[in-house]
Motif scaffolding. Sequence first.
Motif, mmCIF file in Angstrom:
data_model
loop_
_atom_site.group_PDB
_atom_site.id
_atom_site.type_symbol
_atom_site.label_atom_id
_atom_site.label_comp_id
_atom_site.label_asym_id
_atom_site.label_seq_id
_atom_site.Cartn_x
_atom_site.Cartn_y
_atom_site.Cartn_z
ATOM 1 N N TYR A 40 0.774 -1.188 0.162
ATOM 2 C CA TYR A 40 0.304 -0.072 0.030
ATOM 3 C C TYR A 40 0.859 1.052 -0.178
ATOM 4 C CZ TYR A 40 -3.105 3.913 1.977
ATOM 5 O OH TYR A 40 -3.642 4.887 2.012
ATOM 6 N N SER A 41 2.511 1.360 1.138
ATOM 7 C CA SER A 41 3.047 2.384 0.707
ATOM 8 C C SER A 41 3.529 3.145 -0.711
ATOM 9 C CB SER A 41 4.280 1.844 1.638
ATOM 10 O OG SER A 41 2.935 2.079 3.483
ATOM 11 N N LYS A 42 4.116 1.402 -0.820
ATOM 12 C CA LYS A 42 4.723 1.770 -2.276
ATOM 13 C C LYS A 42 3.995 2.569 -3.175
ATOM 14 C CE LYS A 42 7.234 -0.865 -5.970
ATOM 15 N NZ LYS A 42 7.217 -1.995 -6.162
ATOM 16 N N LYS A 43 2.584 1.911 -3.717
ATOM 17 C CA LYS A 43 1.397 2.085 -4.442
ATOM 18 C C LYS A 43 1.141 3.613 -3.635
ATOM 19 C CE LYS A 43 -1.004 -2.430 -5.589
ATOM 20 N NZ LYS A 43 -2.042 -3.029 -5.315
ATOM 21 N N SER A 44 0.648 3.597 -3.058
ATOM 22 C CA SER A 44 0.043 5.526 -2.920
ATOM 23 C C SER A 44 1.570 6.564 -3.063
ATOM 24 C CB SER A 44 -0.085 5.577 -1.203
ATOM 25 O OG SER A 44 0.298 6.900 -0.323
ATOM 26 N N PHE A 45 3.244 6.019 -2.578
ATOM 27 C CA PHE A 45 3.718 7.392 -2.721
ATOM 28 C C PHE A 45 4.102 7.157 -4.220
ATOM 29 C CE2 PHE A 45 8.452 7.309 -3.846
ATOM 30 C CZ PHE A 45 8.545 8.418 -3.390
ATOM 31 N N GLU A 46 3.841 5.701 -5.227
ATOM 32 C CA GLU A 46 4.029 5.585 -6.919
ATOM 33 C C GLU A 46 2.631 7.111 -7.039
ATOM 34 O OE1 GLU A 46 4.105 2.091 -7.953
ATOM 35 O OE2 GLU A 46 5.765 2.097 -7.344
ATOM 36 N N GLN A 47 1.897 6.565 -6.655
ATOM 37 C CA GLN A 47 0.978 7.779 -7.218
ATOM 38 C C GLN A 47 0.901 9.192 -7.329
ATOM 39 O OE1 GLN A 47 -2.796 5.689 -5.342
ATOM 40 N NE2 GLN A 47 -3.396 4.434 -7.057
ATOM 41 N N GLY A 48 1.248 9.388 -5.814
ATOM 42 C CA GLY A 48 1.127 10.665 -5.049
ATOM 43 C C GLY A 48 2.543 11.838 -6.313
ATOM 44 N N THR A 49 3.545 10.338 -6.483
ATOM 45 C CA THR A 49 4.798 11.348 -6.986
ATOM 46 C C THR A 49 4.218 11.582 -8.815
ATOM 47 O OG1 THR A 49 6.646 9.731 -6.306
ATOM 48 C CG2 THR A 49 7.070 10.704 -8.178
ATOM 49 N N GLN A 50 2.918 10.801 -9.288
ATOM 50 C CA GLN A 50 1.916 10.728 -10.836
ATOM 51 C C GLN A 50 1.259 11.792 -11.064
ATOM 52 O OE1 GLN A 50 0.098 7.793 -11.937
ATOM 53 N NE2 GLN A 50 0.704 8.614 -14.239
ATOM 54 N N VAL A 51 0.512 12.228 -9.529
ATOM 55 C CA VAL A 51 0.123 13.274 -9.665
ATOM 56 C C VAL A 51 0.836 14.885 -9.693
ATOM 57 C CG1 VAL A 51 -1.552 14.425 -8.763
ATOM 58 C CG2 VAL A 51 -1.617 11.714 -8.767
ATOM 59 N N LEU A 52 1.902 14.842 -8.978
ATOM 60 C CA LEU A 52 2.648 15.839 -8.484
ATOM 61 C C LEU A 52 3.276 16.247 -9.716
ATOM 62 C CD1 LEU A 52 3.400 17.956 -6.659
ATOM 63 C CD2 LEU A 52 5.680 16.551 -5.975
ATOM 64 N N GLU A 53 3.532 15.095 -10.634
ATOM 65 C CA GLU A 53 4.195 15.675 -11.991
ATOM 66 C C GLU A 53 3.578 16.075 -12.635
ATOM 67 O OE1 GLU A 53 5.770 12.015 -12.967
ATOM 68 O OE2 GLU A 53 7.903 12.243 -11.909
ATOM 69 N N GLN A 54 1.894 15.524 -13.092
ATOM 70 C CA GLN A 54 1.016 15.970 -13.777
ATOM 71 C C GLN A 54 0.440 17.790 -12.956
ATOM 72 O OE1 GLN A 54 -1.871 13.213 -13.105
ATOM 73 N NE2 GLN A 54 -1.363 11.348 -14.555
#
Length: 120
Positions: A40-54
Motif C-alpha cells: 500500500y505504501s509503495k502504491k500510494s507513493f507512486e500515485q502521489g509522485t505521478q500526480v505531483l508531476e501532472q
Amino acid sequence: MNIRLDTMQGFNKDGLDATMKSFGAVSQSVQAIAAEAVDYSKKSFEQGTQVLEQILGAKSLDTALELQSDYLKASYESFIAQSNRMSELYADLAKEIYKPFEGFVGKLPTVPFAGQQASS
C-alpha cells in the motif's frame, strides 16, 4: 492439598502444542500484514509522485486544482479500502491466535483441582 501432576502434565503438553501452533499462525499473519502495508505504501507513493508531476506540468491553475481534487478523492477512497483490508487481516490474526486453544479450553476442569480432596 495434593496436586495431581499427572493430570496437569497433559494440560501442559497440550498448552505447549497450542502455543507453538499459535506462534506459527502469528508469524504468517504478521508477514501478510507487513507485506500489505509495504504494498500500500509503495502504491500510494507512486500515485502521489505521478500526480505531483501532472500538477507541476499543468497548463492552468484550474487543471492543477482539478488534478489535486481528483487525487485527494482517490487517496481517501484508497485509504478507506486499505483500512478495511488491514482490519480484516488483524481480525484473521486474532482468530488464528485463538484457534489452537479452542480444544484446550474445553479440557480444563470447571472447578480448580476438581476431583481432589484437600488434606488437613
